[in-house]
Design an enzyme around this catalytic site. Structure first.
Site, PDB file in Angstrom:
ATOM      1  N   SER A 277       0.814  -1.222   0.000  1.00 11.56           N
ATOM      2  CA  SER A 277       0.000   0.000   0.000  1.00 11.56           C
ATOM      3  C   SER A 277       0.844   1.268   0.000  1.00 11.56           C
ATOM      4  O   SER A 277       0.432   2.282  -0.575  1.00 11.56           O
ATOM      5  CB  SER A 277      -0.965  -0.001   1.192  1.00 11.56           C
ATOM      6  OG  SER A 277      -0.267  -0.203   2.398  1.00 11.56           O
TER       7      SER A 277
ATOM      8  N   HIS B 165       1.631   5.046   4.324  1.00 14.51           N
ATOM      9  CA  HIS B 165       0.771   5.618   3.285  1.00 14.51           C
ATOM     10  C   HIS B 165       1.174   7.062   2.980  1.00 14.51           C
ATOM     11  O   HIS B 165       1.331   7.446   1.814  1.00 14.51           O
ATOM     12  CB  HIS B 165      -0.688   5.576   3.720  1.00 14.51           C
ATOM     13  CG  HIS B 165      -1.255   4.199   3.780  1.00 14.51           C
ATOM     14  ND1 HIS B 165      -2.528   3.922   4.242  1.00 14.51           N
ATOM     15  CD2 HIS B 165      -0.719   2.991   3.440  1.00 14.51           C
ATOM     16  CE1 HIS B 165      -2.754   2.629   4.164  1.00 14.51           C
ATOM     17  NE2 HIS B 165      -1.666   2.044   3.702  1.00 14.51           N
TER      18      HIS B 165
END
Length: 469
Positions: free
Chosen positions: A394, A447
């Site tokens: 991610s 992230h």
């Protein structure tokens, strides 16, 4: 779970997709959702009896062997069930493993488990010996909300441990009717770790058993009745529903004209796994991530979730180890995932951003951007988290999203394209960042690290992309 649930449920999907789905086009459904529901019902009708039959075979085919002393297990052919006449359970020199994990669609449940392994000896005098290879396992478990604070979880775990200890002291473990040999399961691994915690006995290849208090003949429960009921009732219900749906004979000719070969249908189904021009690196990255996951599954580490210690062995990101010279974890962790849901979500995100971005960057720039933002995301994770095991693609996916966002903001594309892509990328980034704030266990530091680094790379590349366009 793979053998007992996913294969029995997954294999019917192949049959339904290639055999039943084309034939359902001859029926007149009001909308496609009802057609999909009909296919899903067919999968359940096949899968449920199969799963029940498997469970029945596991319990029904196990042989019950009668032995006098526990050491006789090694003198007989190994079976699943045993009755034991002469034994002593040493409740004083046990091994205990305290562990926990999270579960649920959004990791909303915090599961607490205590695994207790008790030595099984022939007599009480054998407690003077230093070796024991036979152990009785007992598991205690409880579930609380994962949204509680860390301090509250610790308090609840201490309370759970105290209650389990009191129950353990009250229980007479000699009152069983038969013993079951524990197979190669996650429970077996946890009990083995519990055995290793004992401080008195040495062991070589310990044999682990569970105690049952019900009669042996009742071990199958009502599985055979459920199997017969679902095997007959499911298809009957499906046929009754089918009788109310109109048949369209005129569509048969059209379907024959539209009919595709099995290879073409298969290719269309798995198109996102196949590299092609403009979409070359993304399928390769997806395949690598899936391959690593499959190898871990078949190595026995789990399916829905993997333990932190197993992920560390495979290269997960962890500050104390990275700062101790294992910098390669910054990259290897990008190709690891904590479970099937984690993998699925990330691969959907990678496919989405790859479809949009790769054709503009080209294979080399796209791959280098993915790897660079993935490594920077891993650095951000260990900078923010002192001792958190971190894995997943991610961070790199957010990096590519940030890169694409920069290309849009600095107008690397035509205005019409900019508007469409801007809404898509902002929506994707916004939803995932909010989920990271609301749901425990998501590494938002990675992230944000990936997003910012990708944005910077996108700014640097915007002129060259604009020139190409």
């Amino acid at each position: 779970m793979l053998l007992n649930f996913w294969l029995p449920a997954g294999l019917p999907l192949i049959f339904i997709y290639f055999f039943l789905r084309p034939r359902l086009k001859l029926l007149k459904f009001k909308d496609d959702n009802k057609s999909f529901g009909f296919q899903f019902l067919a999968v359940l009708i096949i899968a449920i009896p199969t799963i029940i039959a498997q469970e029945y075979l596991i319990t029904a085919t196990g042989k019950l062997t009668s032995i006098k002393t526990i050491s006789e297990i090694q003198k007989h052919e190994k079976t699943k069930y045993y009755t034991l006449q002469k034994f002593y359970i040493d409740k004083e020199n046990i091994g205990v493993l305290n562990t926990s994990d999270v579960s649920g669609k959004h990791n909303e449940s915090f599961n607490m488990q205590i695994y207790v392994a008790m030595p099984i000896l022939e007599t009480a005098k054998d407690t003077s010996k230093s070796e024991c290879n036979f152990w009785l396992g007992k598991e205690y478990s409880s579930q609380i909300s994962n949204r509680l604070s860390s301090d509250e979880k610790q308090i609840r775990f201490k309370q759970f441990a105290k209650e389990s200890e009191e129950e353990f002291k009250r229980t007479d473990f000699t009152q069983f009717t038969y013993l079951e040999l524990v197979g190669n399961t996650e429970d077996h691994d946890n009990f083995n770790e519990a055995i290793e915690q004992n401080t008195k006995y040495d062991f070589i290849n310990p044999i682990l058993l569970k105690a049952h208090t019900e009669q042996f003949r009742n071990r199958n429960g009502k599985k055979i009745q459920w199997f017969l009921g679902t095997s007959i009732g499911g298809p009957l219900i499906w046929l009754i529903i089918l009788s109310f749906i109109k048949f369209q004979p005129k569509r048969r000719k059209n379907l024959k004209a539209e009919k595709k070969t099995a290879f073409e249908s298969l290719k269309e189904t798995f198109i996102f796994f196949i590299p092609k021009e403009g979409f070359y690196i993304t399928p390769i990255l997806i395949n690598i991530n899936i391959l690593v996951f499959i190898i871990m599954v078949f190595s026995g580490f789990g399916f829905f979730s993997f333990k932190g210690k197993d992920l560390l062995e495979w290269g997960a990101n962890f500050r104390p180890l990275v700062t101790n010279g294992q910098g390669w974890r910054l990259l290897t962790s990008v190709f690891l995932h904590g479970g099937i849901i984690h993998l699925f979500n990330n691969m959907i995100g990678l496919w989405f951003i790859g479809i949009l971005l790769e054709k503009y960057l080209g294979t080399k720039k796209y791959l280098l951007s993915y790897l660079a933002t993935g490594i920077i995301a891993s650095l951000a994770s260990i900078w923010w988290n002192e001792a958190t095991v971190s894995v997943g693609a991610s961070g790199a996916i957010f990096g590519l999203s940030g890169l694409f966002l920069a290309l849009i903001i600095f107008k690397a594309f035509e205005n019409d394209i900019n508007k469409i892509f801007l809404n898509l990328i902002l929506g994707y980034i916004g939803i995932n960042l909010i989920m990271g704030l609301l749901i425990p266990g998501i590494d938002n530091a990675a992230h944000i690290g990936g997003l910012v680094s990708g944005f910077i790379i996108g700014f640097l590349l915007s002129d060259s992309i604009r020139a190409k366009e």
